[in-house]
Design a protein around this motif. Structure first.
Motif, PDB file in Angstrom:
ATOM      1  N   ASP A  74       1.292  18.573  17.333  1.00  0.00           N
ATOM      2  CA  ASP A  74       1.597  17.184  17.641  1.00  0.00           C
ATOM      3  C   ASP A  74       1.927  16.962  19.115  1.00  0.00           C
ATOM      4  O   ASP A  74       2.030  17.891  19.901  1.00  0.00           O
ATOM      5  CB  ASP A  74       2.714  16.674  16.724  1.00  0.00           C
ATOM      6  N   ASP A  75       2.085  15.690  19.464  1.00  0.00           N
ATOM      7  CA  ASP A  75       2.282  15.313  20.860  1.00  0.00           C
ATOM      8  C   ASP A  75       3.655  15.715  21.379  1.00  0.00           C
ATOM      9  O   ASP A  75       3.809  16.079  22.534  1.00  0.00           O
ATOM     10  CB  ASP A  75       2.147  13.796  20.998  1.00  0.00           C
ATOM     11  N   ALA A  76       4.650  15.596  20.504  1.00  0.00           N
ATOM     12  CA  ALA A  76       6.029  15.820  20.934  1.00  0.00           C
ATOM     13  C   ALA A  76       6.820  16.372  19.759  1.00  0.00           C
ATOM     14  O   ALA A  76       6.410  16.236  18.606  1.00  0.00           O
ATOM     15  CB  ALA A  76       6.641  14.496  21.408  1.00  0.00           C
ATOM     16  N   SER A 126       3.408   9.147  27.641  1.00  0.00           N
ATOM     17  CA  SER A 126       2.470   8.829  26.566  1.00  0.00           C
ATOM     18  C   SER A 126       2.748   9.603  25.276  1.00  0.00           C
ATOM     19  O   SER A 126       2.593   9.063  24.175  1.00  0.00           O
ATOM     20  CB  SER A 126       1.053   9.107  27.057  1.00  0.00           C
ATOM     21  N   ASP A 127       3.160  10.862  25.383  1.00  0.00           N
ATOM     22  CA  ASP A 127       3.401  11.653  24.170  1.00  0.00           C
ATOM     23  C   ASP A 127       4.546  11.079  23.337  1.00  0.00           C
ATOM     24  O   ASP A 127       4.576  11.267  22.119  1.00  0.00           O
ATOM     25  CB  ASP A 127       3.673  13.116  24.525  1.00  0.00           C
ATOM     26  N   VAL A 128       5.485  10.392  23.968  1.00  0.00           N
ATOM     27  CA  VAL A 128       6.568   9.749  23.206  1.00  0.00           C
ATOM     28  C   VAL A 128       6.022   8.502  22.504  1.00  0.00           C
ATOM     29  O   VAL A 128       6.252   8.281  21.312  1.00  0.00           O
ATOM     30  CB  VAL A 128       7.765   9.409  24.111  1.00  0.00           C
ATOM     31  N   THR A 135      -2.366   9.955  17.715  1.00  0.00           N
ATOM     32  CA  THR A 135      -2.206  10.921  18.792  1.00  0.00           C
ATOM     33  C   THR A 135      -2.653  10.241  20.064  1.00  0.00           C
ATOM     34  O   THR A 135      -3.376   9.238  20.010  1.00  0.00           O
ATOM     35  CB  THR A 135      -3.056  12.185  18.553  1.00  0.00           C
ATOM     36  N   ASP A 136      -2.215  10.758  21.219  1.00  0.00           N
ATOM     37  CA  ASP A 136      -2.849  10.273  22.433  1.00  0.00           C
ATOM     38  C   ASP A 136      -3.988  11.222  22.783  1.00  0.00           C
ATOM     39  O   ASP A 136      -4.031  12.363  22.330  1.00  0.00           O
ATOM     40  CB  ASP A 136      -1.853  10.083  23.591  1.00  0.00           C
ATOM     41  N   VAL A 137      -4.944  10.713  23.553  1.00  0.00           N
ATOM     42  CA  VAL A 137      -6.130  11.496  23.889  1.00  0.00           C
ATOM     43  C   VAL A 137      -5.959  12.011  25.311  1.00  0.00           C
ATOM     44  O   VAL A 137      -5.979  11.230  26.267  1.00  0.00           O
ATOM     45  CB  VAL A 137      -7.406  10.645  23.744  1.00  0.00           C
ATOM     46  N   THR A 138      -5.743  13.327  25.444  1.00  0.00           N
ATOM     47  CA  THR A 138      -5.514  13.904  26.768  1.00  0.00           C
ATOM     48  C   THR A 138      -6.433  15.104  26.990  1.00  0.00           C
ATOM     49  O   THR A 138      -7.637  14.997  26.728  1.00  0.00           O
ATOM     50  CB  THR A 138      -4.012  14.221  26.975  1.00  0.00           C
ATOM     51  N   GLY A 139      -5.892  16.222  27.443  1.00  0.00           N
ATOM     52  CA  GLY A 139      -6.715  17.332  27.928  1.00  0.00           C
ATOM     53  C   GLY A 139      -7.777  17.874  26.988  1.00  0.00           C
ATOM     54  O   GLY A 139      -8.784  18.419  27.446  1.00  0.00           O
TER      55      GLY A 139
HETATM   56 CO    CO Z   1      -0.374  14.078  23.380  1.00  0.00          CO
END
Ligand code: CO
Ligand code: CO
Ligand code: CO
Length: 328
Positions: free
Chosen positions: A29-31, A69-71, A205-209
């Motif tokens: 997960d993000d966080a 963003s992860d929060v 989820t956020d879209v990152t790396g």
């Molecule tokens: Co994330």
């Protein structure tokens, strides 16, 4: 070493036995989330990276937007942050350092987040980011794990920051495309997340790396499902298609294909550059929501009204299958 190797190494970490640990690294997960009481939990995350823009203040600002963003992607509200800085003191002027920190602080102020301090070390390569702490209602946490077959997928920002940042590094990016890239990365996911709190959301989820493919893969795996993505519906940054067609992929492309263990399938004959963009690593990308079909249309309207104007329905959740991702 890629993210898949890293994930493997992380498996040696002990699983938390504290019942107040509600979300840890085990669900990708993000966080992380830690319960303080029946209605209150902490949400904590950290993110930092090497410069992706040539303007130091923009770089600092994007790093902060990305860390916050992860929060937001968990449905939480960030409250405090700590700077993390690795700085080659012999090579860079203090002016650059100040600009980076000013950019980060500007975004924290915009987000209403208090900067409590930070830590810096001298290092050969410049890196900046933040550790962020927020609060969340433990009864409604958006994880990767709740998507159900039949859910629709909504994405709130266009794809293409990796390939455009590479074009920028090579000095080839048109000014208009550079402005769009910067604006997109600077946009906080706060408004989109706040808008979505009013709707039934199964996963986020956020879209990152890891790119849309990698983060979609995590969401699908954690939910025990697969994702079908309509490539023509995925919003793209201006110039992204142009540069990916010219073969300007980042190293992240290979890493992200390995990360999804080649468990994707292409149906029909969509243009190959559109498939390639699914693996483009994003910085400060948008939120990917899985929501029930009845919610998708009003949620999409709410996201756009909240300022996430590029938000789009990009596909659906389907039952688990050999291919975790289906691009069509
Ligand atoms: Co994330
Ligand atoms: Co992150
Ligand atoms: Co999440």
């Amino acid at each position: 070493m890629g993210p898949a190797d890293l994930r493997k190494a992380l498996e040696v970490l002990p699983r938390a036995s504290d019942p107040n640990v509600l979300v840890d690294a085990s669900t990708l997960d993000d966080a992380g989330v830690y319960r303080l009481g029946p209605e209150l939990a902490l949400v904590q995350t950290v993110d930092f990276f090497t410069p992706i823009l040539d303007d130091p203040e923009d770089y600092g600002a994007v790093a902060a937007a990305n860390a916050l963003s992860d929060v937001y992607a968990m449905g939480g509200r960030p409250l405090t942050a700590l700077n993390i800085l690795c700085f080659p003191d012999s090579k860079l002027s203090p002016k650059i350092l100040e600009a980076i920190l000013r950019g980060g602080s500007r975004v924290l102020a915009e987000a209403g987040v208090a900067l409590l301090g930070g830590h810096s070390v001298s290092d050969r390569e410049l890196k900046y980011g933040l550790a962020v702490t927020g609060v969340i209602d433990p009864r409604r946490i958006w994880t990767n794990a709740g998507a159900k077959p039949g859910d629709e997928l909504l994405l709130t920002k266009p794809i293409g920051t990796g390939v455009l940042a590479t074009a920028l590094k090579k000095g080839k990016l048109a000014e208009g495309h550079r402005a769009a890239l910067t604006a997109s990365m600077l946009q906080l996911n706060r408004e989109a997340a706040q808008a979505a709190l009013g709707y039934e959301v199964h996963a986020c989820t956020d879209v990152t790396g890891c790119g849309l493919a990698g983060h979609g893969y995590e969401l699908a795996q954690a939910s025990g499902a697969a994702l079908e993505i309509e490539l023509s519906a995925v919003p793209l940054l201006p110039g992204a298609l142009h540069w990916i067609e010219r073969g300007l992929k980042t190293r992240g492309d290979t890493v992200n294909r390995d990360y999804v263990q080649q468990r994707y399938r292409v149906e029909g004959r969509p243009p190959k550059p559109l498939v390639d963009l699914m693996f483009d690593p994003q910085t400060s990308g948008g939120l990917l929501f899985a929501a029930p079909p009845a919610v998708a249309a009003p949620l999409l309207a709410a996201l756009r009204a909240a300022g996430a104007i590029h938000s789009a329905r990009i596909g659906r959740v389907v039952p688990p299958a050999e291919s975790v991702l289906i691009f069509r």
